[in-house]
Motif scaffolding. Structure first.
Motif, PDB file in Angstrom:
ATOM      1  N   ILE A  14      63.452  43.279  46.194  1.00 43.12           N
ATOM      2  CA  ILE A  14      63.417  44.161  45.022  1.00 43.12           C
ATOM      3  C   ILE A  14      64.144  45.468  45.330  1.00 43.12           C
ATOM      4  CG2 ILE A  14      61.918  45.552  43.534  1.00 43.12           C
ATOM      5  CD1 ILE A  14      59.849  43.268  43.767  1.00 43.12           C
ATOM      6  N   VAL A  15      63.838  46.063  46.467  1.00 41.82           N
ATOM      7  CA  VAL A  15      64.477  47.336  46.843  1.00 41.82           C
ATOM      8  C   VAL A  15      65.978  47.134  47.030  1.00 41.82           C
ATOM      9  CG1 VAL A  15      64.604  49.151  48.598  1.00 41.82           C
ATOM     10  CG2 VAL A  15      62.370  48.310  47.821  1.00 41.82           C
ATOM     11  N   THR A  16      66.366  46.062  47.674  1.00 36.72           N
ATOM     12  CA  THR A  16      67.786  45.775  47.886  1.00 36.72           C
ATOM     13  C   THR A  16      68.516  45.601  46.563  1.00 36.72           C
ATOM     14  OG1 THR A  16      67.362  44.803  50.049  1.00 36.72           O
ATOM     15  CG2 THR A  16      69.424  44.164  48.959  1.00 36.72           C
ATOM     16  N   THR A  17      67.894  44.924  45.614  1.00 40.05           N
ATOM     17  CA  THR A  17      68.485  44.754  44.283  1.00 40.05           C
ATOM     18  C   THR A  17      68.786  46.109  43.654  1.00 40.05           C
ATOM     19  OG1 THR A  17      67.372  42.636  43.924  1.00 40.05           O
ATOM     20  CG2 THR A  17      68.073  43.836  41.956  1.00 40.05           C
ATOM     21  N   CYS A  18      67.831  47.014  43.733  1.00 42.29           N
ATOM     22  CA  CYS A  18      68.022  48.356  43.154  1.00 42.29           C
ATOM     23  C   CYS A  18      69.043  49.168  43.934  1.00 42.29           C
ATOM     24  CB  CYS A  18      66.687  49.092  43.104  1.00 42.29           C
ATOM     25  SG  CYS A  18      65.474  48.348  41.988  1.00 42.29           S
ATOM     26  N   ARG A  19      68.952  49.142  45.264  1.00 35.62           N
ATOM     27  CA  ARG A  19      69.885  49.920  46.094  1.00 35.62           C
ATOM     28  C   ARG A  19      71.315  49.429  45.931  1.00 35.62           C
ATOM     29  NH1 ARG A  19      69.202  54.359  49.167  1.00 35.62           N
ATOM     30  NH2 ARG A  19      70.683  53.512  50.614  1.00 35.62           N
ATOM     31  N   THR A  20      71.491  48.130  45.786  1.00 35.93           N
ATOM     32  CA  THR A  20      72.826  47.572  45.612  1.00 35.93           C
ATOM     33  C   THR A  20      73.456  48.088  44.326  1.00 35.93           C
ATOM     34  OG1 THR A  20      72.263  45.594  46.876  1.00 35.93           O
ATOM     35  CG2 THR A  20      74.138  45.422  45.363  1.00 35.93           C
ATOM     36  N   GLY A  88      65.957  63.366  36.499  1.00 35.89           N
ATOM     37  CA  GLY A  88      66.332  61.991  36.807  1.00 35.89           C
ATOM     38  C   GLY A  88      65.989  61.033  35.692  1.00 35.89           C
ATOM     39  N   PHE A  89      66.046  59.762  36.021  1.00 37.10           N
ATOM     40  CA  PHE A  89      65.832  58.690  35.057  1.00 37.10           C
ATOM     41  C   PHE A  89      64.823  57.694  35.599  1.00 37.10           C
ATOM     42  CE2 PHE A  89      70.133  60.262  34.672  1.00 37.10           C
ATOM     43  CZ  PHE A  89      70.298  60.423  33.314  1.00 37.10           C
ATOM     44  N   LEU A  90      64.200  56.952  34.694  1.00 36.40           N
ATOM     45  CA  LEU A  90      63.327  55.855  35.054  1.00 36.40           C
ATOM     46  C   LEU A  90      63.790  54.631  34.281  1.00 36.40           C
ATOM     47  CD1 LEU A  90      59.525  55.767  35.417  1.00 36.40           C
ATOM     48  CD2 LEU A  90      60.586  54.193  33.818  1.00 36.40           C
ATOM     49  N   ILE A  91      63.924  53.512  34.957  1.00 36.15           N
ATOM     50  CA  ILE A  91      64.226  52.250  34.294  1.00 36.15           C
ATOM     51  C   ILE A  91      63.057  51.312  34.567  1.00 36.15           C
ATOM     52  CG2 ILE A  91      65.639  51.471  36.245  1.00 36.15           C
ATOM     53  CD1 ILE A  91      67.215  49.751  34.189  1.00 36.15           C
ATOM     54  N   GLU A  98      54.346  40.909  35.318  1.00 39.24           N
ATOM     55  CA  GLU A  98      54.670  41.892  36.346  1.00 39.24           C
ATOM     56  C   GLU A  98      55.859  42.727  35.911  1.00 39.24           C
ATOM     57  OE1 GLU A  98      55.778  39.616  39.829  1.00 39.24           O
ATOM     58  OE2 GLU A  98      57.156  38.414  38.655  1.00 39.24           O
ATOM     59  N   GLY A  99      56.081  43.807  36.649  1.00 38.03           N
ATOM     60  CA  GLY A  99      57.217  44.646  36.329  1.00 38.03           C
ATOM     61  C   GLY A  99      57.635  45.495  37.513  1.00 38.03           C
ATOM     62  N   VAL A 100      58.762  46.150  37.335  1.00 41.17           N
ATOM     63  CA  VAL A 100      59.286  47.068  38.340  1.00 41.17           C
ATOM     64  C   VAL A 100      59.804  48.279  37.593  1.00 41.17           C
ATOM     65  CG1 VAL A 100      61.069  47.463  40.085  1.00 41.17           C
ATOM     66  CG2 VAL A 100      59.981  45.206  39.916  1.00 41.17           C
ATOM     67  N   PHE A 101      59.487  49.464  38.095  1.00 38.89           N
ATOM     68  CA  PHE A 101      60.211  50.620  37.602  1.00 38.89           C
ATOM     69  C   PHE A 101      60.863  51.318  38.773  1.00 38.89           C
ATOM     70  CE2 PHE A 101      56.039  52.844  37.813  1.00 38.89           C
ATOM     71  CZ  PHE A 101      56.376  53.973  38.510  1.00 38.89           C
ATOM     72  N   ALA A 102      62.058  51.793  38.523  1.00 37.77           N
ATOM     73  CA  ALA A 102      62.833  52.499  39.530  1.00 37.77           C
ATOM     74  C   ALA A 102      63.197  53.858  38.956  1.00 37.77           C
ATOM     75  CB  ALA A 102      64.085  51.722  39.893  1.00 37.77           C
ATOM     76  N   THR A 103      63.151  54.873  39.788  1.00 37.12           N
ATOM     77  CA  THR A 103      63.606  56.192  39.364  1.00 37.12           C
ATOM     78  C   THR A 103      64.904  56.498  40.099  1.00 37.12           C
ATOM     79  OG1 THR A 103      62.275  57.358  41.033  1.00 37.12           O
ATOM     80  CG2 THR A 103      61.272  56.993  38.863  1.00 37.12           C
ATOM     81  N   THR A 104      65.768  57.240  39.418  1.00 31.01           N
ATOM     82  CA  THR A 104      67.102  57.503  39.956  1.00 31.01           C
ATOM     83  C   THR A 104      67.543  58.927  39.638  1.00 31.01           C
ATOM     84  OG1 THR A 104      68.344  56.908  37.982  1.00 31.01           O
ATOM     85  CG2 THR A 104      67.731  55.102  39.452  1.00 31.01           C
ATOM     86  N   ILE A 117      69.775  43.782  35.080  1.00 26.37           N
ATOM     87  CA  ILE A 117      70.165  42.374  35.242  1.00 26.37           C
ATOM     88  C   ILE A 117      69.598  41.814  36.549  1.00 26.37           C
ATOM     89  CG2 ILE A 117      72.129  40.857  35.697  1.00 26.37           C
ATOM     90  CD1 ILE A 117      73.679  42.539  33.603  1.00 26.37           C
ATOM     91  N   GLY A 118      69.729  42.573  37.619  1.00 27.48           N
ATOM     92  CA  GLY A 118      69.212  42.122  38.910  1.00 27.48           C
ATOM     93  C   GLY A 118      67.707  41.937  38.895  1.00 27.48           C
ATOM     94  N   LEU A 119      66.985  42.903  38.331  1.00 26.02           N
ATOM     95  CA  LEU A 119      65.525  42.802  38.294  1.00 26.02           C
ATOM     96  C   LEU A 119      65.059  41.729  37.325  1.00 26.02           C
ATOM     97  CD1 LEU A 119      64.519  46.564  38.509  1.00 26.02           C
ATOM     98  CD2 LEU A 119      64.318  44.815  40.302  1.00 26.02           C
ATOM     99  N   GLU A 120      65.721  41.597  36.173  1.00 23.30           N
ATOM    100  CA  GLU A 120      65.356  40.538  35.226  1.00 23.30           C
ATOM    101  C   GLU A 120      65.529  39.168  35.874  1.00 23.30           C
ATOM    102  OE1 GLU A 120      67.962  41.517  31.992  1.00 23.30           O
ATOM    103  OE2 GLU A 120      66.411  42.651  30.943  1.00 23.30           O
ATOM    104  N   SER A 121      66.606  38.990  36.601  1.00 24.61           N
ATOM    105  CA  SER A 121      66.848  37.724  37.290  1.00 24.61           C
ATOM    106  C   SER A 121      65.753  37.462  38.318  1.00 24.61           C
ATOM    107  CB  SER A 121      68.219  37.756  37.962  1.00 24.61           C
ATOM    108  OG  SER A 121      68.418  36.610  38.730  1.00 24.61           O
TER     109      SER A 121
END
Length: 129
Positions: A14-20, A88-91, A98-104, A117-121
């Motif tokens: 999950i973290v790699t998907t976001c960092r990428t 910043g932003f939150l997605i 389940e879910g994921v939120f990322a802040t940027t 797209i990465g997290l949905e997949s």
């Protein structure tokens, strides 16, 4: 990092998907279910003082509200949410389980789309298991 909710491998994925997708603009990543959550990543220059319990409650209710409110509209199915803040932003990408939120930091719409797209997949594959 074993979370109790996820294996180390899944949390890292999950973290790699976001960092990428967003690189060093990533501030944090949090995985959540209706009943629990785990912060998977927090950038070193940030403090661990956010009230994640309140965030999770709001994001879970927000997902359910948005999904129901727009169901059957000409806009199509709900996909993800972007929230804009002063610093910043939150997605948020969520399924029924389940879910994921990322802040940027600052990003472009294209960056958000790549994260979503990465997290949905990823979440879609987990829900098919």
């Amino acid at each position: 990092m074993a979370t109790g909710l996820l294996t180390d491998e899944t949390a890292d994925q999950i973290v790699t998907t976001c960092r990428t997708a967003v690189g060093d603009s990533l501030r944090s990543v949090t995985y959540f279910t209706r009943d629990d959550f785990e912060q998977l990543y927090l950038r070193d220059d940030l403090e661990r003082d956010a009230d994640l319990t309140s965030f999770i409650g709001h994001e879970w209710r927000g997902f359910k509200t948005a999904q129901t409110a727009y169901e059957g509209s000409e806009l199509g199915d709900y996909e993800y949410t972007i929230r804009v803040f002063e610093n910043g932003f939150l997605i948020r990408v969520t399924t029924d389980r389940e879910g994921v939120f990322a802040t940027t930091d600052g990003l472009t719409v294209k960056d958000f789309e790549e994260v979503a797209i990465g997290l949905e997949s990823f979440l879609g594959e987990r829900n098919r298991e």
